[in-house]
Design an enzyme around this catalytic site. Structure first.
Site, PDB file in Angstrom:
ATOM      1  N   PHE A 134      48.391  53.658  37.369  1.00 18.19           N
ATOM      2  CA  PHE A 134      49.551  53.652  38.360  1.00 18.19           C
ATOM      3  C   PHE A 134      50.680  53.007  37.253  1.00 18.19           C
ATOM      4  O   PHE A 134      50.581  52.160  36.652  1.00 18.19           O
ATOM      5  CB  PHE A 134      49.214  52.575  39.191  1.00 18.19           C
ATOM      6  CG  PHE A 134      50.341  52.044  40.272  1.00 18.19           C
ATOM      7  CD1 PHE A 134      50.440  52.889  41.376  1.00 18.19           C
ATOM      8  CD2 PHE A 134      51.069  50.971  40.209  1.00 18.19           C
ATOM      9  CE1 PHE A 134      51.391  52.391  42.378  1.00 18.19           C
ATOM     10  CE2 PHE A 134      52.190  50.819  41.010  1.00 18.19           C
ATOM     11  CZ  PHE A 134      52.263  51.778  42.453  1.00 18.19           C
ATOM     12  N   GLY A 135      51.871  54.069  37.248  1.00 18.48           N
ATOM     13  CA  GLY A 135      52.941  53.792  36.390  1.00 18.48           C
ATOM     14  C   GLY A 135      54.072  53.387  37.133  1.00 18.48           C
ATOM     15  O   GLY A 135      54.777  53.975  37.582  1.00 18.48           O
ATOM     16  N   GLU A 138      57.728  49.083  33.205  1.00 15.37           N
ATOM     17  CA  GLU A 138      58.428  49.678  31.870  1.00 15.37           C
ATOM     18  C   GLU A 138      58.662  48.812  30.815  1.00 15.37           C
ATOM     19  O   GLU A 138      58.568  47.385  31.237  1.00 15.37           O
ATOM     20  CB  GLU A 138      59.738  50.402  32.463  1.00 15.37           C
ATOM     21  CG  GLU A 138      59.508  51.553  33.347  1.00 15.37           C
ATOM     22  CD  GLU A 138      60.879  52.346  33.531  1.00 15.37           C
ATOM     23  OE1 GLU A 138      60.929  53.411  34.327  1.00 15.37           O
ATOM     24  OE2 GLU A 138      61.748  51.853  33.084  1.00 15.37           O
ATOM     25  N   ALA A 247      47.050  45.741  46.094  1.00 26.16           N
ATOM     26  CA  ALA A 247      46.362  45.200  44.843  1.00 26.16           C
ATOM     27  C   ALA A 247      46.463  43.739  44.913  1.00 26.16           C
ATOM     28  O   ALA A 247      45.508  42.995  44.394  1.00 26.16           O
ATOM     29  CB  ALA A 247      47.239  45.809  43.617  1.00 26.16           C
ATOM     30  N   ARG A 273      24.034  18.603  29.329  1.00 22.29           N
ATOM     31  CA  ARG A 273      24.570  17.980  28.200  1.00 22.29           C
ATOM     32  C   ARG A 273      24.644  16.352  28.145  1.00 22.29           C
ATOM     33  O   ARG A 273      25.075  15.828  29.108  1.00 22.29           O
ATOM     34  CB  ARG A 273      26.366  18.719  27.918  1.00 22.29           C
ATOM     35  CG  ARG A 273      27.048  17.909  26.936  1.00 22.29           C
ATOM     36  CD  ARG A 273      26.484  18.502  25.336  1.00 22.29           C
ATOM     37  NE  ARG A 273      27.193  17.991  24.397  1.00 22.29           N
ATOM     38  CZ  ARG A 273      27.326  18.466  23.111  1.00 22.29           C
ATOM     39  NH1 ARG A 273      26.211  19.210  22.513  1.00 22.29           N
ATOM     40  NH2 ARG A 273      28.331  18.078  22.291  1.00 22.29           N
ATOM     41  N   GLN A 284      31.987   9.013  35.536  1.00 24.13           N
ATOM     42  CA  GLN A 284      32.950   9.058  36.894  1.00 24.13           C
ATOM     43  C   GLN A 284      33.916  10.175  36.373  1.00 24.13           C
ATOM     44  O   GLN A 284      34.425  11.123  37.248  1.00 24.13           O
ATOM     45  CB  GLN A 284      33.552   7.946  37.185  1.00 24.13           C
ATOM     46  CG  GLN A 284      32.520   6.940  37.622  1.00 24.13           C
ATOM     47  CD  GLN A 284      33.059   5.361  37.842  1.00 24.13           C
ATOM     48  OE1 GLN A 284      34.509   5.136  37.443  1.00 24.13           O
ATOM     49  NE2 GLN A 284      32.525   4.682  38.450  1.00 24.13           N
ATOM     50  N   LEU A 343      33.091  21.575  28.805  1.00 24.15           N
ATOM     51  CA  LEU A 343      32.256  22.255  27.695  1.00 24.15           C
ATOM     52  C   LEU A 343      32.732  21.665  26.434  1.00 24.15           C
ATOM     53  O   LEU A 343      31.979  21.769  25.549  1.00 24.15           O
ATOM     54  CB  LEU A 343      32.259  23.556  27.877  1.00 24.15           C
ATOM     55  CG  LEU A 343      31.202  24.219  28.772  1.00 24.15           C
ATOM     56  CD1 LEU A 343      31.646  24.053  30.340  1.00 24.15           C
ATOM     57  CD2 LEU A 343      31.322  25.837  28.533  1.00 24.15           C
ATOM     58  N   GLU A 368      51.184  42.066  38.848  1.00 17.08           N
ATOM     59  CA  GLU A 368      51.422  42.066  40.204  1.00 17.08           C
ATOM     60  C   GLU A 368      52.376  41.100  41.046  1.00 17.08           C
ATOM     61  O   GLU A 368      51.910  40.486  42.054  1.00 17.08           O
ATOM     62  CB  GLU A 368      50.020  41.953  41.078  1.00 17.08           C
ATOM     63  CG  GLU A 368      49.016  42.638  40.297  1.00 17.08           C
ATOM     64  CD  GLU A 368      49.105  44.288  40.468  1.00 17.08           C
ATOM     65  OE1 GLU A 368      50.051  44.679  41.389  1.00 17.08           O
ATOM     66  OE2 GLU A 368      48.304  45.283  40.000  1.00 17.08           O
TER      67      GLU A 368
END
Length: 389
Positions: A134-135, A138, A247, A273, A284, A343, A368
């Site tokens: 889908f172009g 630009e 979309a 962990r 907490q 993490l 979008e």
């Protein structure tokens, strides 16, 4: 004993049996076909076999699955939504591949092309045998497509197209490009075969986001197409914006898939962990992070479900899609960033999915429609005043 966020909020009860079956089927394909490889694809910045993957997605029935006829599955918007959630729970690049194929390229042809072009392209696209792109965007015009520089001019019974399009998902593997161009009659759309003389698509490298995805620049240098390739009944931005709404709707669901994966990962990590002699989930501040992430995830899923039901029953207005896109992507990226902190150093490793999803959502946040544009869409509706210019 841990409780999954979906179970905590009773989210399973929101979905029909058909929606749960679709989610299970998409999740199974992702687990078998993509998840074992996606971290390597992301690190390498490539896909092993994008066209083969597209065929498998076509066999599953998720390409243009919310469209009627021409080999499309004709499913509901909500069913399409849960598919997007599962695809993006795997990787945003995978959901982008499906979204561009079905909600941009296929929808544009299904909604605006001649019957001849629909018959020519859509059955193969639904099966994944034919790939579309889908172009619209630009190099110098993203949020302001009305000033695009790509032009199409009449030459006898044909059209000649010249211009460039940038950041085009699926571009260098596509068989057909939906290209929007300025004409003397206003902006018009064209279904352009990518094997046309003068058409070129170069893959964009050096991305740090959506790396497990094909992103390209399209160059059209005197590309000749027949009158039948032009979309006959739409002029101006109405055509491309209608496709963007489709979309964006998928993104509302997909972002929550990425958020769910990051949240699940952080939850597991927090109970496994140990620091200072006990799991970090027992502290907490970690529990506060998990609780806040879960709240935003649950609210995002509830919003996606509401918009899906509304789309199925009455249709969605563009500003309603903006509510979902703005909120859910913004919250999803914050969930991924917070999960990364749980993490610690492991959060930046591709051994875990969190940083990959966070990086991908940096693109989803601005494609979008940027945060700014969706904010101004809502502001315009709330005040009646246009702040775009």
């Amino acid at each position: 004993m841990t409780t999954h966020p979906d179970e905590l909020a009773g989210l399973a009860g929101l979905f029909t049996d058909a929606e749960r079956q679709i989610a299970d089927s998409v999740r199974a394909l992702c687990a078998a076909r993509v998840e074992p490889h996606v971290a390597r694809w992301f690190e390498a910045g490539t896909l092993d076999d994008p066209r083969g993957l597209m065929r498998e997605l076509g066999s599953l029935g998720v390409l243009g699955m919310h469209l009627e006829g021409y080999g499309c599955a004709g499913m509901t918007a909500s069913e399409y939504g849960v598919a997007c959630m599962e695809l993006e729970a795997c990787d945003s690049g995978l959901r982008s591949m499906v979204s561009v194929q079905g909600s941009l390229a296929m929808f544009a042809i299904w909604r605006w092309a001649s019957e001849e072009e629909k018959q020519r392209w859509l059955p193969g696209m639904a099966a994944g045998e034919t790939v579309g792109c889908f172009g619209l965007t630009e190099p110098d015009h993203g949020s302001d497509p009305g000033h695009m520089r790509t032009r199409a001019r009449r030459d006898g019974t044909d059209w000649i197209l010249d211009g460039r399009k940038m950041w085009i998902t699926n571009g260098s593997v596509a068989d057909v490009a939906v290209v929007w161009a300025q004409t003397d009659e206003g902006i018009r759309g064209f279904a352009v075969p990518t094997d046309s003389p003068g058409f070129a698509a170069d893959t964009i490298g050096h991305k740090i986001s959506l790396r497990a995805s094909v992103t390209s620049e399209l160059v059209l240098d005197g590309v000749r197409v027949p009158e039948s390739a032009a979309f006959p009944d739409v002029r101006g931005l109405k055509g491309p914006l209608s496709c963007l709404s489709e979309a964006r709707y998928g993104i509302v669901w997909g972002a929550m898939g990425a958020a769910r994966t990051a949240l699940e990962c952080a939850q597991r990590y927090a109970v496994e962990r140990e620091q200072f002699g006990r799991p970090i989930g027992g502290f907490q501040l970690t529990q506060q992070k998990l609780a806040d992430m879960t709240l935003e995830y649950v609210k995002g899923v509830l919003l996606a479900v509401h918009l899906g039901r509304l789309k199925d029953s009455a249709g969605l207005r563009p500003e309603q899609v903006s509510i979902g896109k703005l909120n859910n992507v913004r919250e999803a990226i914050e969930i991924c960033r917070t999960a990364r902190t749980i993490l610690g150093a492991n959060g930046i490793s591709l051994e875990y999915p969190v940083i990959r999803h966070a990086n991908n959502l940096e693109s989803v946040l601005t494609y979008e429609g940027t945060v700014e544009m969706h904010t101004l869409i809502l502001g315009q509706k709330l005040t009646g005043l246009d702040a775009f210019r």
